[in-house]
Design an enzyme around this catalytic site. Structure first.
Site, short mmCIF file in Angstrom:
data_model
loop_
_atom_site.label_atom_id
_atom_site.label_comp_id
_atom_site.label_asym_id
_atom_site.label_seq_id
_atom_site.Cartn_x
_atom_site.Cartn_y
_atom_site.Cartn_z
N LYS A 296 -32.93 -10.28 -46.64
CA LYS A 296 -33.86 -11.23 -47.13
C LYS A 296 -34.38 -11.11 -48.75
CE LYS A 296 -33.52 -13.97 -43.98
NZ LYS A 296 -32.24 -14.68 -44.19
N TYR A 384 -30.45 -16.01 -39.98
CA TYR A 384 -30.32 -14.89 -41.07
C TYR A 384 -29.72 -16.13 -41.95
CZ TYR A 384 -26.91 -11.27 -42.46
OH TYR A 384 -26.39 -9.99 -42.93
C1 PHB Z 1 -25.44 -5.13 -48.60
O1 PHB Z 1 -25.97 -3.90 -49.23
O2 PHB Z 1 -24.10 -5.45 -48.40
C2 PHB Z 1 -26.46 -5.48 -47.17
C3 PHB Z 1 -27.58 -4.74 -47.46
C4 PHB Z 1 -28.09 -5.18 -46.16
C5 PHB Z 1 -27.62 -6.47 -45.04
C6 PHB Z 1 -26.54 -6.92 -45.29
C7 PHB Z 1 -25.84 -6.37 -46.35
O3 PHB Z 1 -28.76 -6.85 -43.52
#
Ligand code: PHB
Ligand code: APR
Length: 389
Positions: A296, A384
Site C-alpha cells: 500500500k 488489495y
Molecule cells: C515487491 O517488492 O514486489 C512486493 C513487496 C510487498 C508486497 C508485494 C510486492 O506486498
C-alpha cells in the site's frame, strides 16, 4: 526566487504531485536531497492499485507502465501448505499492475524533464519556514550557496525521515505507531518468477513472499528477526530458507541465482495527524508508513497527492480554500483504511515470537474463512486492488 508550490522530495509522491500540478498550470519547484541515481537506486515494491494506474496515465507518465508492466488478475495466499487463489476479476472486477517503483520514479522523472520542470537535486539543509502564515518560504543550500524560495504552498513529500514532519511543532501533531517484532529480508534475482502471480506464504518458520519485477527478474522475501544482520545471510542460506517455507511444488520450481540486491526492511505502521499545518501539507511516507504486506505504500502516496493536487487546483484557480481545508480529513480517511488492511494482512500471515497456540489458530481460522467465503475474499480483493479514491 518565488514559485507557487515548493515540493520537498523527489520520490513518487513529490514527482507525481509535480506532474499533476503542471497539468493544471500550477508552477512547482522540487527540492531533493539526493542525486537522481541515488533516488533510482532504491528497491521498493511495485504493485499498483487500479486507481494508481489510472492516476499515472492521467498524469501523462503511464506509457511504459502499460507497455512493460504486468497486469495481474489475482494473488495467492499459502497457509501451512494450503494455497488459495483470489481472483480479482471474479471478486471485484478489477486488477493490479505489477511495475517496480523504481520504474514509476524513472518515468515520472522523465516526464518532468520532458517539459522542463525545475528540480534541484542534492539540495542540502532544505528548511520549510513561515508555513503558519500566508507567505511560506523554503531555504536550502546547493553547491555551497544558500537559496531561498518564496511560495504559497509547501508540499512535504520527503518521506519518513524527511524534514517536513519534523518541522511541525510537537504540540500540533499526533503520532500513531506500531513496530512489528520482525523484518523482511529481500532478494532481487535475474531469474524468471516462480509463479505468474504473487504468492504470500504463512509458514511456522515465518512469512515469505514470491514477487517479481518482470518476466526475467524476481523479488523474494523471508521474514527474519528485526535485529537480523543481512551479512549473516548468504544467497545459499536465503534460498534454502525460502524453499523450506514454500509448498513442495513451488519450491521445486524455484529458479535461484546470485542476488543482485539483498537487504532487510523493518516493518512498522505509522500515521501522523493531521497532514496539514497552515501552508505545509504532508503527503506519502512523510505522513504515514505501512508494513509492505499489503503493498500500500506507493498507492497511498498516489491517493494523497491526487487529493492534494485537486485541492491546490481549487486554491489557485478559484481562490477557494475548501479543498485544502478538507485535505487532511479526506487523505487520512483512506490512509487509515489502508493501515488497517496492511496491519490485518501482516497479523494474519506472520509468525509472531510471542504468539501462543491461540493466536496461531486464529490465523488459521482467518485463512480458512478467506478461502471458504466469497464475502471475505471480496473484502481482501477490494482492499488489495484498491479502495475508491
Ligand atoms: C515487491 O517488492 O514486489 C512486493 C513487496 C510487498 C508486497 C508485494 C510486492 O506486498
Ligand atoms: N530534503 C529534501 N529531500 C528529502 C529530505 C530533505 N530533508 N528528506 C528526504 N528527502 C527525499 C528522499 O531522498 C526521497 O527521495 O524525499 C524523497 C521521499 O521519497 P520516498 O521516501 O520514496 O517517499 P514517497 O515519495 O512518499 O513514496 C512513498 O516510497 O518508501 C516508499 O514504501 C514507500 O512505496 C512507498 C513510497
Amino acid at each position: 526566487m518565488r514559485t507557487q508550490v515548493v515540493i520537498i522530495g523527489a520520490g513518487p509522491a513529490g514527482l507525481l504531485l509535480g506532474q499533476m500540478l503542471h497539468r493544471q498550470g500550477i508552477e512547482a519547484v522540487i527540492l531533493e536531497q539526493r542525486s537522481p541515481d541515488y533516488v533510482l537506486g532504491r528497491i521498493r515494491a511495485g504493485v499498483l492499485e487500479h486507481g494508481s494506474r489510472v492516476a499515472l496515465n492521467e498524469a501523462g507518465a503511464g506509457q511504459r507502465m502499460e507497455a512493460e508492466g504486468q497486469e495481474h488478475h489475482g494473488v495467492e495466499l499459502s497457509f501451512e501448505g494450503s494455497r488459495h487463489r483470489f481472483d480479482f476479476n471474479a471478486l471485484v472486477g478489477r486488477s493490479v499492475m505489477v511495475y517496480g517503483q523504481t520504474e514509476v520514479t524513472r518515468d515520472l522523472m522523465a516526464a518532468r524533464a520532458a517539459w522542463g520542470g525545475r528540480s534541484v537535486y542534492e539540495a542540502e539543509d532544505v528548511t520549510p519556514l513561515d508555513f503558519d502564515g500566508a507567505r511560506p518560504r523554503v531555504t536550502y543550500r546547493h553547491g555551497g550557496v544558500t537559496h531561498e524560495i518564496g511560495c504559497d504552498i509547501i508540499a512535504g513529500c520527503d518521506g519518513f525521515h524527511g524534514v517536513s514532519r519534523r518541522s511541525v511543532p510537537e504540540a500540533a501533531i499526533s503520532l500513531f505507531e506500531r513496530v512489528y517484532p520482525f523484518g523482511w529480508l529481500g532478494v532481487l534475482v535475474d531469474k524468471p518468477p516462480v509463479a505468474p502471480e504473487l504468492i504470500y506464504v504463512s509458514h511456522p518458520r515465518g512469512f515469505a513472499l514470491c514477487s517479481m519485477r518482470s518476466a526475467t527478474r524476481s523479488r523474494y522475501y523471508v521474514q527474519c528477526e528485526a535485529s537480523e544482520d543481512v551479512a549473516n545471510w548468504s544467497d545459499e542460506r536465503f534460498w534454502d530458507e525460502l524453499r523450506l517455507r514454500l509448498d513442495p511444488d513451488t519450491a521445486a520450481g524455484l529458479e535461484t541465482g546470485p542476488s543482485i540486491e539483498k537487504s532487510i526492511a523493518p516493518l512498522r505502521s505509522f500515521v501522523a495527524e493531521p497532514m496539514r499545518f497552515g501552508r505545509l501539507f504532508l503527503a506519502g511516507d512523510a505522513a504515514h508508513i505501512v508494513p509492505p504486506t499489503g503493498a500500500k505504500g506507493l498507492n497511498l502516496a498516489v491517493s494523497d497527492v491526487t487529493y492534494l493536487s485537486a485541492a491546490l487546483g481549487e486554491f489557485f484557480r478559484e481562490r477557494s480554500s475548501a479543498g485544502i481545508d478538507d485535505y487532511s480529513r479526506r487523505a487520512l480517511a483512506r490512509v487509515w483504511k489502508a493501515e488497517r488492511f496492511s496491519w490485518w494482512m501482516t497479523t494474519m500471515m506472520h509468525r509472531f515470537p510471542e504468539a501462543t497456540g491461540f493466536e496461531r489458530r486464529l490465523q488459521r481460522a482467518e485463512f480458512e474463512h478467506l478461502a471458504g467465503s466469497r464475502a471475505a475474499a471480496q473484502v481482501l480483493a477490494e482492499n488489495y486492488t484498491g479502495l475508491a479514491m
